[in-house]
Design an enzyme around this catalytic site. Structure first.
Site: not given
Ligand code: BGC
Length: 549
Positions: A200, A242
């Site tokens: 993430d 991500e």
């Molecule tokens: C996730 C979100 C989340 C954020 C904070 C992002 O990149 O995909 O859903 O709110 O990270 O953790």
């Protein structure tokens, strides 16, 4: 072709609390998900990405973790996770977990200790400033929902940094103990049966924050370490980053460093390609896709893109120009309440396509034939819609629609006790859009998805082989591309407009016995000289040109 498993996977993203409730408390859980594995196996998915499953105050849908070693009690316990992983494995399905370690919840014991005592061993696990940082109101990720990135904490008597919401204090990755701890967390879940992690907010984990100054260069040694650690503990484990960053910076997230350690991430989400896909769909023009495929940075041989159309967040159009974004918004989110954060759309795909089945198929056929491994969000396979009455990104996180009953087969609890309301009104309501009805209907979207995944598996070069866009004159709305691999070659034709076209492929070497493996309708055999190849409005054709055998 037997590639690395993640290159030939179909990944399915699940919000466990919205998928299937097993104990009638109105909240989906791991046992419920386990009971639906046969459905997922039949759909053909080979990997589940679970949105966070850890204990959490749930102020950001679990992306605010308060214990990395546990399972949110609403979802079950560690035993349930191991059982899920075991049962999934028996069906050839692997599991990726969300690794949310840019920040913790402010209720995590580490932060509680850190804020309450300057001498706490956890104090420097977070990022503090004694004075008010001059850039306190800069760099927010959720404009409109977030007003600052540094917040004064009365308990600590200092300011703490949070890239996201103020209840998500950033971990300080320059503290060695943080690195050691998270390494343990990863090892823990791999031992319990996970096959890797979705990292993430990867760029934010790597950034080095000090008050009032621009973040220093990203610290990629964190990714180097992670790659080595997971590889060491499990040969099959993958890291999926991500990282919604510019094309120039992307390869750094997986590239091997000359003379340095091993590769970094195995997979990267193709955010740039995603935005261009939507632009192409909105403009009914293949050009943005031709450009995007050509501009995809080359990744090391062992790395792979992860493609998607919709995920659990807003459809993020921030990388488009104002004019491009305006076109996508006008086509797919004409009303203000469909939009979010001045950059995105909080709708699901089927409703964005106005329920137009041919166009939904076109969009997913396109995604599944892009370079990379497809990632599908739960419920997309039956064409679920969104609930705009719910706040923010909740709109696309409604319970899975299993049948036409009041509780949609999601839970036996009273619907008023559901974790989120079932979509019960309008064309996408559970009574109209559900698994049970589509299971019985041979022409349903669900059956189409099952076929799509099956055909993809029979064309292993698609998404994995060398992609190229055909260099022949074509109508603006047509994308013609192909994949080449030692195992074979497949030609893909997609018409982004609702107007039938004829295209001239006579200049293309299609091999001796080209044949169609998948299409929106029966086009019959390709004519001999291929000067009048037909394509319906919003039509698509997958044509096998060659097999390597
Ligand atoms: C996730 C979100 C989340 C954020 C904070 C992002 O990149 O995909 O859903 O709110 O990270 O953790």
């Amino acid at each position: 072709m037997s590639e690395r498993w993640y290159k030939e996977a179909v990944i399915y993203c699940i919000e466990v609390d919205s998928f299937q409730d097993s104990n009638g408390d109105g909240c989906g859980d791991l046992k419920g998900l386990t009971s639906r594995l046969d459905y997922l196996a039949r759909l053909g998915v080979t990997c589940l990405w679970l949105n966070p499953i850890h204990p959490s105050p749930q102020r950001d849908d679990g992306y605010d973790v308060s214990d990395y070693y546990g399972v949110d009690p609403r979802l079950g316990d560690l035993g349930d996770f191991v059982e899920l992983a075991t049962q999934a494995r028996g069906r050839g399905i692997r599991i990726l977990l969300d690794l949310v370690v840019n920040h913790t919840s402010d209720e995590h014991p580490w932060f509680r200790s850190a804020r309450s005592d300057p001498a706490s061993p956890y104090r420097d696990w977070y990022v503090w400033s004694t004075a008010e940082p001059s850039d306190r109101r800069q760099g927010m990720v959720f404009p409109g929902e977030q007003t600052e990135t540094w917040t004064f904490d009365d308990v600590a008597g200092q300011w703490y940094f949070h890239r996201f919401y103020d209840f998500q204090p950033d971990l300080n990755w320059s503290t060695p103990a943080v690195r050691t701890e998270i390494k343990k967390v990863m090892e823990f879940w791999l031992r319990l049966g996970a096959s890797g992690f979705r990292i993430d907010a990867a760029p934010f984990v790597l950034e080095q924050i000090s008050p009032g100054v621009d973040p220093g260069p990203l610290d990629f040694s964190i990714l180097d370490d992670w790659r080595q650690d997971v590889q060491w503990s499990s040969g099959e484990a993958v890291l999926l980053c991500e990282a919604n960053v510019s094309a120039d910076d992307l390869p750094k997230y997986c590239r091997a460093v000359a003379g340095g350690p091993n590769d970094r991430a195995h997979m990267l989400f193709a955010f740039g390609l995603n935005a261009k896909l939507w632009l192409a769909l909105a403009r009914e023009d293949a050009e943005p896709l031709v450009e995007a495929i050509g501009a995809l940075p080359r990744l090391p041989a062992m790395s792979q893109w992860a493609t998607f159309l919709r995920n659990h967040d807003e459809l993020d159009l921030s990388k488009l120009t104002d004019e491009q974004r305006g076109d996508v918004m006008a086509a797919f989110a004409p009303k203000a309440d469909m939009r979010i954060y001045n950059r995105g759309i909080r709708r699901r795909l089927a409703s964005m396509m106005k329920g137009e089945r041919r166009r939904i198929e076109l969009a997913y056929s396109l995604q599944f034939t892009m370079p990379g491994t497809p990632v599908l969000r739960y419920g997309e396979e039956i064409g679920m819609g969104e609930d705009l009455a719910l706040p923010g990104r909740e709109s696309i996180r409604t319970p899975m629609q299993w049948d036409a009953s009041r509780g949609a087969g999601f839970s036996t609890a009273s619907p008023t006790d559901f974790v989120r309301p079932v979509l019960s009104r309008g064309p996408y309501a559970a009574k109209r859009v559900n698994v049970r009805a589509q299971r019985r209907d041979r022409d349903s979207l669900l059956r189409w998805f099952e076929e799509l995944v099956r055909v993809l598996r029979e064309c292993p070069e698609v998404g994995v082989g060398e992609p190229s866009v055909l260099d022949v004159p074509l109508p603006r709305s047509v994308l013609a591309h192909r994949f080449e691999a030692p195992e074979g070659s497949v030609l893909l034709l997609h018409n982004l407009a609702d107007v039938p076209v004829r295209i001239d492929l006579s200049a293309i070497d299609v091999g001796r016995h080209p044949y169609e493996v998948f299409a929106d309708s029966d086009y019959g055999a390709l004519q001999k000289d291929r000067s009048q190849v037909q394509l319906n409005g919003w039509g698509y054709r997958w044509i096998r040109l060659r097999r390597g055998d």
